[in-house]
Design a protein around this motif. Sequence first.
Motif, PDB file in Angstrom:
ATOM      1  N   GLU A   1      74.935  12.087   4.913  1.00  0.00           N
ATOM      2  CA  GLU A   1      74.598  10.914   5.423  1.00  0.00           C
ATOM      3  C   GLU A   1      75.743   9.975   4.858  1.00  0.00           C
ATOM      4  O   GLU A   1      76.312   8.888   5.818  1.00  0.00           O
ATOM      5  N   ASP A   2      76.647  10.004   3.926  1.00  0.00           N
ATOM      6  CA  ASP A   2      77.818   9.276   3.746  1.00  0.00           C
ATOM      7  C   ASP A   2      78.850   9.490   4.695  1.00  0.00           C
ATOM      8  O   ASP A   2      79.541   8.655   4.965  1.00  0.00           O
ATOM      9  N   GLY A   3      78.915  10.644   5.111  1.00  0.00           N
ATOM     10  CA  GLY A   3      79.886  10.865   6.279  1.00  0.00           C
ATOM     11  C   GLY A   3      79.686   9.977   7.528  1.00  0.00           C
ATOM     12  O   GLY A   3      80.591   9.422   8.080  1.00  0.00           O
ATOM     13  N   PHE A   4      78.328  10.244   7.900  1.00  0.00           N
ATOM     14  CA  PHE A   4      77.749   9.526   8.907  1.00  0.00           C
ATOM     15  C   PHE A   4      78.044   7.840   8.730  1.00  0.00           C
ATOM     16  O   PHE A   4      78.454   7.215   9.793  1.00  0.00           O
ATOM     17  N   VAL A   5      77.782   7.406   7.715  1.00  0.00           N
ATOM     18  CA  VAL A   5      77.972   5.986   7.459  1.00  0.00           C
ATOM     19  C   VAL A   5      79.333   5.649   7.622  1.00  0.00           C
ATOM     20  O   VAL A   5      79.637   4.684   8.288  1.00  0.00           O
ATOM     21  N   GLU A   6      80.462   6.473   6.991  1.00  0.00           N
ATOM     22  CA  GLU A   6      81.677   6.206   7.412  1.00  0.00           C
ATOM     23  C   GLU A   6      82.348   6.328   8.632  1.00  0.00           C
ATOM     24  O   GLU A   6      82.891   5.366   9.089  1.00  0.00           O
ATOM     25  N   LEU A   7      81.538   7.383   9.400  1.00  0.00           N
ATOM     26  CA  LEU A   7      82.218   7.267  10.780  1.00  0.00           C
ATOM     27  C   LEU A   7      81.679   6.054  11.630  1.00  0.00           C
ATOM     28  O   LEU A   7      82.543   5.680  12.478  1.00  0.00           O
TER      29      LEU A   7
ATOM     30  N   HIS B   1      70.210   7.508   9.936  1.00  0.00           N
ATOM     31  CA  HIS B   1      70.666   8.801   9.588  1.00  0.00           C
ATOM     32  C   HIS B   1      69.240   9.570   8.984  1.00  0.00           C
ATOM     33  O   HIS B   1      68.931  10.668   9.588  1.00  0.00           O
ATOM     34  N   ARG B   2      68.720   8.902   8.030  1.00  0.00           N
ATOM     35  CA  ARG B   2      67.399   9.277   7.762  1.00  0.00           C
ATOM     36  C   ARG B   2      66.250   9.710   8.918  1.00  0.00           C
ATOM     37  O   ARG B   2      65.695  10.638   8.760  1.00  0.00           O
ATOM     38  N   ALA B   3      66.293   8.582   9.499  1.00  0.00           N
ATOM     39  CA  ALA B   3      65.206   8.639  10.749  1.00  0.00           C
ATOM     40  C   ALA B   3      65.605   9.824  11.425  1.00  0.00           C
ATOM     41  O   ALA B   3      64.587  10.405  11.959  1.00  0.00           O
ATOM     42  N   THR B   4      66.940  10.141  12.019  1.00  0.00           N
ATOM     43  CA  THR B   4      67.057  10.895  12.759  1.00  0.00           C
ATOM     44  C   THR B   4      67.249  12.483  12.171  1.00  0.00           C
ATOM     45  O   THR B   4      66.593  13.596  12.714  1.00  0.00           O
ATOM     46  N   PHE B   5      68.076  12.815  11.159  1.00  0.00           N
ATOM     47  CA  PHE B   5      67.932  14.044  10.621  1.00  0.00           C
ATOM     48  C   PHE B   5      67.315  14.309   9.516  1.00  0.00           C
ATOM     49  O   PHE B   5      67.082  15.630   9.091  1.00  0.00           O
TER      50      PHE B   5
ATOM     51  N   LEU C   1      68.712   4.476  16.197  1.00  0.00           N
ATOM     52  CA  LEU C   1      69.206   3.212  15.539  1.00  0.00           C
ATOM     53  C   LEU C   1      68.160   2.605  14.761  1.00  0.00           C
ATOM     54  O   LEU C   1      67.380   2.120  15.594  1.00  0.00           O
ATOM     55  N   ASP C   2      68.288   2.513  13.489  1.00  0.00           N
ATOM     56  CA  ASP C   2      67.382   1.597  12.753  1.00  0.00           C
ATOM     57  C   ASP C   2      67.989   0.347  12.478  1.00  0.00           C
ATOM     58  O   ASP C   2      68.848   0.284  11.615  1.00  0.00           O
ATOM     59  N   ILE C   3      67.431  -0.605  13.272  1.00  0.00           N
ATOM     60  CA  ILE C   3      68.210  -2.046  13.238  1.00  0.00           C
ATOM     61  C   ILE C   3      67.251  -2.910  12.186  1.00  0.00           C
ATOM     62  O   ILE C   3      67.568  -4.161  11.977  1.00  0.00           O
ATOM     63  N   GLY C   4      66.199  -2.140  11.229  1.00  0.00           N
ATOM     64  CA  GLY C   4      65.702  -3.013  10.547  1.00  0.00           C
ATOM     65  C   GLY C   4      66.394  -3.896   9.300  1.00  0.00           C
ATOM     66  O   GLY C   4      66.138  -5.089   9.175  1.00  0.00           O
ATOM     67  N   PRO C   5      67.517  -3.345   8.775  1.00  0.00           N
ATOM     68  CA  PRO C   5      68.196  -3.966   7.863  1.00  0.00           C
ATOM     69  C   PRO C   5      68.869  -5.493   8.555  1.00  0.00           C
ATOM     70  O   PRO C   5      68.980  -6.438   7.818  1.00  0.00           O
ATOM     71  N   ILE C   6      69.359  -5.160   9.738  1.00  0.00           N
ATOM     72  CA  ILE C   6      70.063  -6.146  10.533  1.00  0.00           C
ATOM     73  C   ILE C   6      68.813  -7.331  10.711  1.00  0.00           C
ATOM     74  O   ILE C   6      69.194  -8.574  10.815  1.00  0.00           O
ATOM     75  N   VAL C   7      67.653  -6.922  11.234  1.00  0.00           N
ATOM     76  CA  VAL C   7      66.759  -7.870  11.637  1.00  0.00           C
ATOM     77  C   VAL C   7      66.468  -8.634  10.079  1.00  0.00           C
ATOM     78  O   VAL C   7      66.052  -9.928  10.328  1.00  0.00           O
TER      79      VAL C   7
ATOM     80  N   ARG D   1      66.714  20.775  19.332  1.00  0.00           N
ATOM     81  CA  ARG D   1      67.772  21.839  19.060  1.00  0.00           C
ATOM     82  C   ARG D   1      69.235  21.185  18.555  1.00  0.00           C
ATOM     83  O   ARG D   1      69.620  21.703  17.735  1.00  0.00           O
ATOM     84  N   ALA D   2      69.412  20.077  19.262  1.00  0.00           N
ATOM     85  CA  ALA D   2      70.708  19.659  18.709  1.00  0.00           C
ATOM     86  C   ALA D   2      70.472  19.085  17.383  1.00  0.00           C
ATOM     87  O   ALA D   2      71.411  19.065  16.441  1.00  0.00           O
ATOM     88  N   ILE D   3      69.456  18.491  16.951  1.00  0.00           N
ATOM     89  CA  ILE D   3      69.044  17.897  15.829  1.00  0.00           C
ATOM     90  C   ILE D   3      68.968  18.902  14.742  1.00  0.00           C
ATOM     91  O   ILE D   3      69.665  18.873  13.702  1.00  0.00           O
ATOM     92  N   GLU D   4      68.365  20.053  15.161  1.00  0.00           N
ATOM     93  CA  GLU D   4      68.365  21.124  13.905  1.00  0.00           C
ATOM     94  C   GLU D   4      69.471  21.784  13.902  1.00  0.00           C
ATOM     95  O   GLU D   4      70.071  22.300  12.758  1.00  0.00           O
ATOM     96  N   ALA D   5      70.377  21.967  14.934  1.00  0.00           N
ATOM     97  CA  ALA D   5      71.942  22.298  14.854  1.00  0.00           C
ATOM     98  C   ALA D   5      72.786  21.436  13.757  1.00  0.00           C
ATOM     99  O   ALA D   5      73.474  22.091  13.009  1.00  0.00           O
ATOM    100  N   VAL D   6      72.442  20.350  13.898  1.00  0.00           N
ATOM    101  CA  VAL D   6      73.310  19.495  12.844  1.00  0.00           C
ATOM    102  C   VAL D   6      72.608  19.515  11.428  1.00  0.00           C
ATOM    103  O   VAL D   6      73.754  19.667  10.444  1.00  0.00           O
ATOM    104  N   ARG D   7      71.515  19.781  11.470  1.00  0.00           N
ATOM    105  CA  ARG D   7      70.815  19.933  10.087  1.00  0.00           C
ATOM    106  C   ARG D   7      71.396  21.388   9.398  1.00  0.00           C
ATOM    107  O   ARG D   7      71.813  21.497   8.130  1.00  0.00           O
TER     108      ARG D   7
END
Length: 270
Positions: free
Chosen positions: A34-40, A104-108, A118-124, A156-162
């Motif tokens: 999660e931290d790596g995704f946020v920095e990316l 990230h949490r919603a996806t993985f 993309l969860d835009i809740g915090p921006i809204v 399959r792609a999501i599971e591969a990332v996990r």
Amino acid sequence: MIRSVASGLLWIVAVAAITVTLPVAWVALNVADEDGFVELTAPFATDDELGDALSAGVADAVVETTGLPVGQQLLRELVDRAFTRLVDDPQFPEAWRESQRASHRATFEDGEQERLVLDIGPIVDLVGDEIADDLPVALPSPETIVVPVTREVQPRAIEAVRAAPSQAALGGAVAVLASLGSVLLARRRSVALGFWGLGVVGAGGVLMLAANRAVPDLLATRAADSELAATMRDLLAARATAAFEEWLLVTVVVGGVAMLVGFGSRIVRR
């Protein structure tokens, strides 16, 4: 003779393991984590094209959550002006980072989306606070507002990332043990080190060529249902490719140093 054959076989295993493990390890550190995704994705907060698309996406979300039958155009104008002010506000980068954490949490982690979202809740929420005094009614504040980045589900792609962290750990162990075995069993260890470096440079070069095709095929060619989704998809593809190439450049440098040390020391001894 036996030692040389064993060293050569271990060299093949080591180079193969390095070639396979490098992209998996990058995904584990920069996407699965999660931290790596946020920095990316953090630099996207200053992208003008994403800002325009995000403003429109936030306006759509605000209009939808309010459910007002009239005054929608005025509401969109309020959101647009508020968003323009907030882009330069110190709160905006943090809201974007929170958005990426939620994405990230919603996806993985939740396992329900089966695709990149993309969860835009915090921006809204941030925009809603900015325009609250200009509205006659209080804006609803949904916990999550999910925008699919890709139209097709990709379980399959999501599971591969996990699975990437565990696979990277296993591949890394194989690569390290095979590399050490290849050098230690060799009759001329300096030469073996040089060939190991050559293998690493070759692996990095092959992966650099592959990255320019693999990442766009995985993301950039996927259909999107909105301007915001398409912009986020394209930014992710470009950012992932560039970041992975930077990672591979370090790998090539390490391999090059090993080549110089190994072959160089052999030349000096002669």
